[in-house]
Design an enzyme around this catalytic site. Structure first.
Site, PDB file in Angstrom:
ATOM      1  N   TYR A   1     102.115  69.269  10.278  1.00  0.00           N
ATOM      2  CA  TYR A   1     102.782  69.844  11.453  1.00  0.00           C
ATOM      3  C   TYR A   1     104.250  69.420  11.389  1.00  0.00           C
ATOM      4  O   TYR A   1     104.557  68.225  11.386  1.00  0.00           O
ATOM      5  CB  TYR A   1     102.163  69.378  12.777  1.00  0.00           C
TER       6      TYR A   1
ATOM      7  N   LYS B   1     112.752  62.358  18.008  1.00  0.00           N
ATOM      8  CA  LYS B   1     111.896  61.621  18.953  1.00  0.00           C
ATOM      9  C   LYS B   1     112.469  60.267  19.367  1.00  0.00           C
ATOM     10  O   LYS B   1     113.377  60.224  20.180  1.00  0.00           O
ATOM     11  CB  LYS B   1     110.488  61.492  18.385  1.00  0.00           C
TER      12      LYS B   1
ATOM     13  N   TYR C   1     102.586  74.997  25.580  1.00  0.00           N
ATOM     14  CA  TYR C   1     101.187  74.751  25.202  1.00  0.00           C
ATOM     15  C   TYR C   1     100.212  74.848  26.368  1.00  0.00           C
ATOM     16  O   TYR C   1      99.146  74.250  26.338  1.00  0.00           O
ATOM     17  CB  TYR C   1     101.018  73.363  24.563  1.00  0.00           C
TER      18      TYR C   1
ATOM     19  N   ASP D   1     109.371  63.849   6.609  1.00  0.00           N
ATOM     20  CA  ASP D   1     109.506  64.185   8.025  1.00  0.00           C
ATOM     21  C   ASP D   1     109.048  62.962   8.812  1.00  0.00           C
ATOM     22  O   ASP D   1     107.858  62.753   9.031  1.00  0.00           O
ATOM     23  CB  ASP D   1     108.653  65.421   8.343  1.00  0.00           C
TER      24      ASP D   1
END
Ligand code: PMP
Length: 443
Positions: free
Chosen positions: A152, A287, A15, A258
């Protein structure tokens, strides 16, 4: 040559456009909520508060002695072994521990743990599982995925397809499979122009319409429950989440949650689905699963889904498996993290953080630059006047915070604070004061 010179010569960061971006922070070590830069870095190294939990993964703080010990102990036994045809205690124990805490409802429980490598692969596996579930059951026309605006789900091709069309996905659009979209409950920018105080979660009707129109071709509805993350830190009314579950039941399609970002306490509940007392058919985790130590993904499914694959007909097998599936080191750290979660009463820490942010961040709504303040669990969000992800405000704010020793990485005009749960009240207060001071100074 300094570390930064060598970095500039060879590294391709995510990014970031190397030519124009500020130099990366050379991190030498971490402890608790703090990161420490290399001695060669400004002022002989700096101490920086990790206000975004190192991309939302860290929960117990950096370099935690108990997690370090669990990792070292496991490394001394077996670092990795293939997971097709082999098994090991860390994988089995972690599965048992997860199943015991995953959301349950009257209809079903998540009882089967499928391991992969990260959040994107957890989502990819979920999508493939959902499609093959119907395929194995002979409903081969059920191939459609419904996802929400602003979604996302990751950077791999399937996850990008499921995500909202954005700067992140546009160059690859010819490769992406098409999905059906429904409204997200983005109350601050209500897709129907309504007001949350008086609406009836009318935005849910868009999902219902899509389900009605596409009825027998839908495989699954995929959502980020309660908090849509990278798409703008959108906090949901819990009624919307309950409504998604009801609609999936009514139309007989699978619901995939998700919870890569929201899992493990980030929203104030162990899992975000628990805000609405629902359980999905498939859940994606990553995560904070390993407390920010190692990459690992989990896709957990109900027994009903698992049973659709259980067959002597090899064609019904789920042919998906990564080299590092169920990596024992990651499993061992994840187990130690769950222990720490209980020992430290991490959910209570998140609740205190939430109360602190409600008291101290909410008043910033008075600033002209602040359009909306949203707080959910350990996430405090300030949506600022601006134009979206490419808004130059984001990098300008990030630089101003860094000058003050606070690491924040706004998503364009959406500023958020999401620290490890071990942050103290004083540290939270300090961070909020920096946020307030920087926002007050914005021209
Ligand atoms: N799903 C959600 C909700 C996420 O927030 C992310 C990462 N930000 C992903 C999936 C992808 O995870 P990863 O970056 O580990 O591939």
């Amino acid at each position: 040559m300094t570390l930064l010179d060598r970095d500039r010569a060879h590294i391709w960061h995510p990014y970031t456009q190397a030519q124009t971006a500020p130099a990366p922070l050379p991190i030498a070590r971490g402890e608790g909520v703090f990161l420490y830069t290399e001695a060669e870095h400004k002022e002989n190294g700096r101490k920086i508060l990790d206000g975004i939990s190192s991309w939302w993964v860290n929960i117990h703080g950096h370099a935690h002695p108990k997690l370090n010990a669990a990792l070292a102990a496991q490394a001394a036994k077996i670092e990795h072994v293939l997971f097709a045809g082999c098994t090991h205690a860390p994988a089995v124990e972690l599965a048992e521990r997860l199943i015991a805490i995953l959301p349950v409802s009257d209809q079903a429980a998540l009882t089967r743990i499928f391991y992969s490598d990260n959040g994107s692969t957890a989502v990819e596996a979920a999508i493939k599982m959902a499609l093959q579930y119907w395929h194995n059951r002979g409903e081969i026309q059920r191939t459609r995925l419904i996802t929400l605006d602003h979604a996302y789900h990751g950077d791999t091709v399937g996850a990008m397809s499921a995500s909202a069309d954005s700067l992140f996905t546009r160059a690859f659009s010819p490769l992406l499979f098409s999905v059906t979209r429904a409204h997200a409950p983005y109350c601050h920018r209500c897709p129907l122009g309504l007001n949350r105080a008086s609406c009836n979660i009318d935005c849910l009707s868009s999902l219902e319409q899509q389900l009605a129109v596409h009825n027998h071709t839908v495989a699954a509805v995929l959502v980020e429950p309660m908090l849509q993350g990278a798409g703008g830190m959108i906090v949901w009314p819990r009624e919307f989440l309950a409504g998604v579950r009801q609609l999936c039941d009514r139309y007989g399609v699978l619901m995939i949650a998700d919870e890569v970002l929201t899992g493990f306490g980030r929203t104030g509940r162990m899992f975000a689905c628990q805000h609405a007392g629902i359980s999905p058919d498939i859940i994606c985790l990553s995560k904070a699963l390993t407390a920010g130590y190692l990459p690992m993904g989990v896709t957990a499914a109900t027994e009903n889904i698992y049973n659709a694959f259980l067959s002597d007909d090899r064609a019904k097998t789920f042919f998906h498996g990564h080299s590092y599936t169920a990596n024992p080191l990651a499993c061992a750290v994840a187990i130690a993290s769950l222990d720490l979660f209980e020992e430290t009463n991490a959910l209570a820490a998140v609740a205190r953080l939430e109360q602190h942010m409600l008291a101290e961040l909410t008043p910033l709504r008075e600033l002209q630059i602040v359009e909306d303040v949203r707080i959910l669990g350990g996430v405090g969000i300030l949506e600022l006047n601006g134009t979206g992800y490419l808004d130059q405000l984001g990098p300008r704010l990030a630089a101003a915070f860094l000058d003050r020793g606070l690491l924040l990485r706004p998503l364009g005009n959406v500023l958020y604070f999401m620290p490890p749960y071990v942050i103290t009240e004083d540290q939270t207060q300090w961070a909020i004061e920096q946020i307030s001071a920087v926002l007050r100074a914005v021209k």
